[in-house]
Design an enzyme around this catalytic site. Structure first.
Site, short mmCIF file in Angstrom:
data_model
loop_
_atom_site.label_atom_id
_atom_site.label_comp_id
_atom_site.label_asym_id
_atom_site.label_seq_id
_atom_site.Cartn_x
_atom_site.Cartn_y
_atom_site.Cartn_z
N SER A 511 1.07 -1.37 0.04
CA SER A 511 -0.12 0.01 0.02
C SER A 511 0.98 1.39 0.00
CB SER A 511 -0.99 -0.01 0.97
OG SER A 511 -1.98 0.92 1.26
N ASP A 596 -9.63 -4.13 -5.14
CA ASP A 596 -9.12 -3.32 -4.11
C ASP A 596 -9.80 -1.88 -4.26
OD1 ASP A 596 -7.35 -1.58 -2.49
OD2 ASP A 596 -5.58 -2.60 -3.28
N HIS A 631 -7.96 -5.23 -0.91
CA HIS A 631 -6.65 -4.64 -0.48
C HIS A 631 -5.86 -5.40 0.26
CE1 HIS A 631 -4.02 -1.11 -0.25
NE2 HIS A 631 -4.27 -0.91 1.14
#
Length: 659
Positions: A511, A596, A631
């Site tokens: 991320s 995501d 995610h």
């Protein structure tokens, strides 16, 4: 993402990655079986008391998801509460049943009414973090007719019939809170509050005392809290302190006062009290001043005590205060690097405080701490099967020095028999964003690297929260470059100390941590042998210029608004996608998920495609998309282990270790 050509492209990349990794399939299977062999597959969490019940979760061998349960509890005592009960088990939620025929499953909100009869819970079956809220009658096991879409947070009022819930807009911003009466049509739900400022998100919570509901509206730098007596759900909500730029605060309740954690007198937060009758800022009394070297991260109020969560010198601390005498003390922890945090403390009237503890060598542990005697009882330490002995490993807390003289903490772990003569491979990870601290946590899966001679290190770079808000401030907005140079300093430190060598140094991040790795690879690619980027935020400029995307507007306060020329220049200087160039890069594994909602799949897809046209080396560049996740990757525990085994096989391949 539904375009057949897009899916064909992603599947082609997956096929290529699978072909490159095919020689490692036996290693992947061996790693998976090792990791699985360390887990007690049929297991039980430590029950916690909430009202008249003990709540817990359990797992069963062969099943992907936890089963949420409860049992009727005995009346609580003054000493350590015994979480055992002979009452029959009630299954609240069986994740395996809910996930039947689903490729993904995530449980979101979970809230039980005061009388213990109703359960509000939310589910996501795509990974897009878009949750549907349901209400279950625990007396009958039946679902009520209500079904709420795009929900985020939920709380019950004291009447056991009124539910407050928040919902998302099209950009996945939690922006409205509604009040619902059981049995009523959803169209009749009252809109209690709508947040018009796109930087802010709303959430509803309830005090541990159960007397008050709180409606919080927060951006990355500013907050505003409203309160309402839980026994008066149709009453008017009252603002504690009107929002002011850069003023963040949160509120808890005890007796005749609110307790308020606020940064109005300093970035690291101070603690105030305010009488219920005069809760505005003019009535605040400071009881714990802001401290430059100590970050006040949270407060937990109980009938007789207050527990303060702090961070000092990069480490979490828990401070207990007797509210009658004012005497306070810290809970002591034995290791140089660790994680410690409050656990499931649902009861206001209690003599014990539950906390979680773990380190790089100590498995996750659940303690009950007696608030009067200071005794601690280890309720459970996660069992690591296969003969794990923490004495075979060493955990260290070290410091690298950045170019400007700042000391950068590192947490390091390795087997004691691993030679530190530059021959060992080393995996260096980092994050450095949002003021979040990189957790110093145990991983039984990681033993598969350590036992093959790897050193693993965590770089606690600026932009994170390890050393307080000042640490965050020095790695955000115009100061973002510090995050990347800190990581490079950490890499040069482990090289200089001969923990590894350049041809053995691997790096990883996910991320915003993927942004870190992408930026570092553009700055100093020659330092590293390989990199793993998981759901990486690599197309910073284009994403921050698109205000229709989830997170973008709210994150102007973390990265800057690129419509401003100065902010644009800063972001342009480090954006991984924008700064790709004809040069040699190390071997790379780039991973994303189709659903995501935080870093859209096309960011790493574009990044990898462009990098293929520019890189001048012959090192592997693999791009892998999970077509049924979000995610956090795979949702099932066995599927997740398969993903870890794949990533570890890539690292071992790059290190020349094939078994």
């Amino acid at each position: 993402k539904d375009d057949p050509e897009v899916l064909e492209y992603l599947q082609a990349e997956n096929a290529y990655a699978a072909a490159v990794m095919k020689p490692t399939e036996p290693l992947q299977e061996a790693l998976y079986q090792e990791m699985l062999g360390r887990i007690k597959q049929t297991d039980l969490s430590v029950p916690y008391r909430h009202g008249d019940f003990f709540y817990y979760s359990r797992t069963e061998e062969g099943k992907q998801y936890a089963i949420r349960c409860r049992r009727k509890a005995n009346p609580p005592g003054l000493e350590f509460d015994n979480p055992q009960s002979d009452a029959p088990e009630e299954v609240l939620i069986d994740g395996n049943e809910l996930a039947r025929e689903q490729k993904f499953f995530s449980l979101g909100a979970l809230s039980v009414s005061d009388d213990g009869n109703l359960l509000a819970y939310s589910t996501d079956f795509t990974g897009f973090r878009q949750y549907t809220l349901w209400i279950k009658d625990l007396r009958t096991g039946e679902l009520l007719a209500e079904k709420f879409e795009k929900t985020v947070s939920v709380e019950w009022a004291a009447d056991n019939r009124t539910l407050f819930y928040t919902v998302e807009d099209e950009a996945k911003r939690s922006y409205r809170m509604y009040r619902h009466a059981l049995g009523a049509e959803l169209s009749a739900d009252q809109l209690v509050y709508e947040e018009k400022d796109e930087r802010f998100r709303v959430g509803v919570s309830r005090s541990r005392s159960l007397y008050y509901l709180f409606l919080s509206s927060e951006s990355h730098t500013t907050s505003e809290v409203r309160y309402l007596r839980a026994a008066e759900p149709r009453g008017e909500w009252t603002v504690v302190a009107e929002r002011q730029p850069d003023h963040e605060y949160e509120v808890d309740h005890h007796g005749d006062h609110f307790y308020i954690r606020s940064n109005r007198t300093g970035r690291n937060f101070a603690l105030f009290t305010a009488p219920l009758a005069d809760a505005g800022p003019q009535g605040w009394t400071e009881i714990l001043a802001q401290r430059p070297a100590v970050m006040l991260t949270g407060i937990d109020m109980f009938a007789g005590h207050m527990v303060i969560s702090e961070r000092e010198d990069g480490l979490p601390q828990l401070r207990v205060t007797d509210l009658a005498s004012g005497e306070s003390h810290r809970v002591l922890f034995p290791e140089p690097a660790y994680s410690a945090s409050p656990g499931e403390n649902m009861e206001f009237e209690t003599a014990t405080f539950r906390f979680h503890y773990q380190s790089l060598v100590t498995p996750p542990s659940v303690f009950d701490y007696h608030l009067h005697s200071r005794d601690r009882l280890l309720r459970k330490q996660t069992e690591v099967l296969g003969g794990y002995d923490c004495e075979n490993y060493r955990s260290e807390r070290l410091h690298a020095t950045a170019a400007d003289g700042t000391r950068i903490p590192l947490s390091v772990v390795y087997r004691k028999d691993t030679p530190l003569d530059a021959t060992a491979p080393l995996l260096l990870s980092g994050y450095g964003a949002y003021g979040l601290s990189l957790p110093v946590s145990f991983s039984s899966a990681r033993l598969s690297l350590l036992d093959r001679g790897f050193v693993v290190a965590l770089a606690h770079v600026r932009g994170g929260g390890e050393l307080g808000k000042f640490w965050h401030d020095q790695g955000r907005m115009a100061a973002k470059r510090n995050t990347f140079t800190d990581f490079i300093a950490a890499a040069e430190f482990v090289l200089g100390r001969k923990y590894t060598a350049r041809d053995r140094l691997m790096i990883s991040g996910g991320s915003a941590g993927g942004l870190l790795i992408g930026a570092v690879l553009n700055l100093r690619p020659e330092l590293f042998r390989a990199a793993v980027l998981q759901v990486p935020f690599v197309d910073v400029l284009n994403s921050m210029l698109d205000s229709s995307l989830p997170l973008t507007v709210g994150e102007f306060e973390e990265w800057g608004d690129p419509r401003n020329a100065d902010a644009y220049a800063v972001m342009r200087s480090y954006c991984p996608y924008s700064n790709l160039a004809p040069r040699e890069y190390p071997a790379m594994l780039v991973k994303t998920s189709l659903n995501d909602s935080q870093v859209m799949y096309w960011e790493p897809a574009k990044y990898t495609a462009r990098l293929r046209t520019l890189k001048t080396d012959s090192n592997a560049l693999l791009f892998k998309t999970n077509l049924a996740a979000g995610h956090g990757g795979a949702s099932g525990r066995y599927d997740f282990l398969r993903e870890v085994a794949h990533d570890y096989a890539f690292l071992l391949l790059c290190a020349g270790i094939r078994a």
